[in-house]
Design a protein around this motif. Structure first.
Motif, PDB file in Angstrom:
ATOM      1  N   GLU A  90     -17.566  -5.721 -22.661  1.00 52.96           N
ATOM      2  CA  GLU A  90     -17.260  -7.056 -23.172  1.00 52.96           C
ATOM      3  C   GLU A  90     -17.076  -7.020 -24.680  1.00 52.96           C
ATOM      4  N   LEU A  91     -17.738  -6.047 -25.332  1.00 51.98           N
ATOM      5  CA  LEU A  91     -17.688  -5.908 -26.788  1.00 51.98           C
ATOM      6  C   LEU A  91     -17.680  -4.424 -27.148  1.00 51.98           C
ATOM      7  N   LEU A  92     -17.251  -4.151 -28.374  1.00 51.37           N
ATOM      8  CA  LEU A  92     -17.268  -2.796 -28.905  1.00 51.37           C
ATOM      9  C   LEU A  92     -17.987  -2.780 -30.243  1.00 51.37           C
ATOM     10  N   MET A  93     -18.737  -1.707 -30.502  1.00 51.70           N
ATOM     11  CA  MET A  93     -19.384  -1.518 -31.791  1.00 51.70           C
ATOM     12  C   MET A  93     -18.867  -0.219 -32.399  1.00 51.70           C
ATOM     13  N   ARG A  94     -18.460  -0.271 -33.662  1.00 52.01           N
ATOM     14  CA  ARG A  94     -18.001   0.947 -34.324  1.00 52.01           C
ATOM     15  C   ARG A  94     -19.176   1.891 -34.562  1.00 52.01           C
ATOM     16  N   SER A  95     -18.906   3.196 -34.371  1.00 50.90           N
ATOM     17  CA  SER A  95     -19.954   4.197 -34.579  1.00 50.90           C
ATOM     18  C   SER A  95     -19.313   5.518 -34.959  1.00 50.90           C
ATOM     19  N   GLY A  96     -19.316   5.822 -36.259  1.00 52.34           N
ATOM     20  CA  GLY A  96     -18.801   7.099 -36.731  1.00 52.34           C
ATOM     21  C   GLY A  96     -17.379   7.410 -36.323  1.00 52.34           C
ATOM     22  N   GLY A  97     -16.504   6.421 -36.393  1.00 55.28           N
ATOM     23  CA  GLY A  97     -15.115   6.639 -36.020  1.00 55.28           C
ATOM     24  C   GLY A  97     -14.836   6.468 -34.539  1.00 55.28           C
ATOM     25  N   LYS A  98     -15.878   6.228 -33.765  1.00 56.08           N
ATOM     26  CA  LYS A  98     -15.714   5.991 -32.332  1.00 56.08           C
ATOM     27  C   LYS A  98     -16.187   4.572 -32.010  1.00 56.08           C
ATOM     28  N   PHE A  99     -16.248   4.260 -30.732  1.00 59.78           N
ATOM     29  CA  PHE A  99     -16.610   2.910 -30.319  1.00 59.78           C
ATOM     30  C   PHE A  99     -17.654   2.971 -29.206  1.00 59.78           C
ATOM     31  N   VAL A 100     -18.697   2.178 -29.383  1.00 64.14           N
ATOM     32  CA  VAL A 100     -19.727   2.057 -28.355  1.00 64.14           C
ATOM     33  C   VAL A 100     -19.414   0.836 -27.502  1.00 64.14           C
ATOM     34  N   GLU A 101     -19.334   1.012 -26.196  1.00 66.78           N
ATOM     35  CA  GLU A 101     -19.032  -0.084 -25.284  1.00 66.78           C
ATOM     36  C   GLU A 101     -20.308  -0.844 -24.932  1.00 66.78           C
ATOM     37  N   VAL A 102     -20.199  -2.170 -24.952  1.00 61.98           N
ATOM     38  CA  VAL A 102     -21.330  -3.050 -24.661  1.00 61.98           C
ATOM     39  C   VAL A 102     -20.925  -3.964 -23.502  1.00 61.98           C
ATOM     40  N   ASP A 103     -21.795  -4.047 -22.474  1.00 59.79           N
ATOM     41  CA  ASP A 103     -21.426  -4.868 -21.317  1.00 59.79           C
ATOM     42  C   ASP A 103     -21.932  -6.298 -21.450  1.00 59.79           C
ATOM     43  N   ALA A 104     -21.760  -7.098 -20.408  1.00 65.00           N
ATOM     44  CA  ALA A 104     -22.097  -8.520 -20.456  1.00 65.00           C
ATOM     45  C   ALA A 104     -23.589  -8.781 -20.576  1.00 65.00           C
ATOM     46  N   GLU A 105     -24.410  -7.757 -20.329  1.00 65.64           N
ATOM     47  CA  GLU A 105     -25.852  -7.884 -20.486  1.00 65.64           C
ATOM     48  C   GLU A 105     -26.328  -7.369 -21.840  1.00 65.64           C
ATOM     49  N   GLY A 106     -25.375  -6.978 -22.680  1.00 66.89           N
ATOM     50  CA  GLY A 106     -25.731  -6.449 -23.993  1.00 66.89           C
ATOM     51  C   GLY A 106     -26.126  -4.991 -23.973  1.00 66.89           C
TER      52      GLY A 106
END
Length: 221
Positions: A90-106
């Motif tokens: 549902e969301l993405l967080m930047r992390s060292g040039g990559k992206f951490v995926e975050v679901d609907a439960e956080g």
């Protein structure tokens, strides 16, 4: 009776017929069947009845965080079926040039090199907020995920960033420089409906305040 019972036990545990010969998967989208089967590590050629299905499911969830739920099912006479439901970002967080995926439960469940199309970025700017100490990062991240999960696809595709300053201050940054003050995660469904109506009625506005959905405001047309 005793003979039939003994035969039944032998058939389940001693017979070559009711043994694990195949492992199948269903429901994978990003994960591949091969990697799910490898992590499941179902013992082959063992009695089907002796497979610890709970342990297999626990191993899969622990080693493949992308898996939200999995049912491990005995399919007689020779197969273990792995029925997987994957988490979706549902969301993405930047992390060292990559992206951490975050679901609907956080839940942060995977790191990917390329951002999935149409998934908003999450910016956590609550470092100096009392909310961070009171609710914690996980709760604030979940609040952001819950907010976007309420949005219909027509609005979600316009969201570029979700900014969290505190528990009571979530802001959506949309295309064309528009911002939406969402407020807290409370009354999310109502807020989503109000936002849809405002975007239709005041599409040229730049700022939308739906933190109190019964008294929304727009400005900057």
């Amino acid at each position: 009776m005793a003979l039939s019972g003994a035969f039944g036990v032998w058939a389940l545990y001693g017979s070559d017929w009711l043994r694990v010969a195949h492992v199948s998967t269903a429901g994978t989208k990003v994960l591949t069947p091969d990697e799910v089967i490898a992590v499941a590590d179902v013992p082959m050629n063992t009695p089907l009845v002796s497979v610890d299905t709970d342990m297999v499911a626990q191993r899969l969830r622990a080693r493949l965080p992308r898996i939200k739920t999995v049912a491990v099912v005995r399919s007689w006479p020779h197969t273990i079926d792995l029925e997987v439901t994957e988490r979706t970002p549902e969301l993405l967080m930047r992390s060292g040039g990559k992206f951490v995926e975050v679901d609907a439960e956080g839940v942060r469940f995977a790191t990917v090199a390329t951002a999935p199309k149409g998934v908003p970025l999450l910016e956590m700017t609550a470092a100096d907020s009392p909310s961070l100490h009171r609710f914690g990062t996980d709760r604030l991240r979940r609040a952001a995920a819950v907010a976007v999960a309420h949005l219909p696809e027509t609005v979600l595709k316009e969201v570029r960033t979700v900014r969290v300053r505190s528990y009571d201050s979530l802001t959506l940054e949309l295309t064309r420089g528009r911002t939406v003050l969402w407020g807290s995660e409370e009354r999310g469904r109502q807020k989503a409906k109000v936002l849809v109506a405002l975007l239709k009625a005041a599409g040229d506005a730049r700022h939308f305040d739906i933190s109190v959905p019964s008294a929304p405001a727009v400005s900057g047309s």
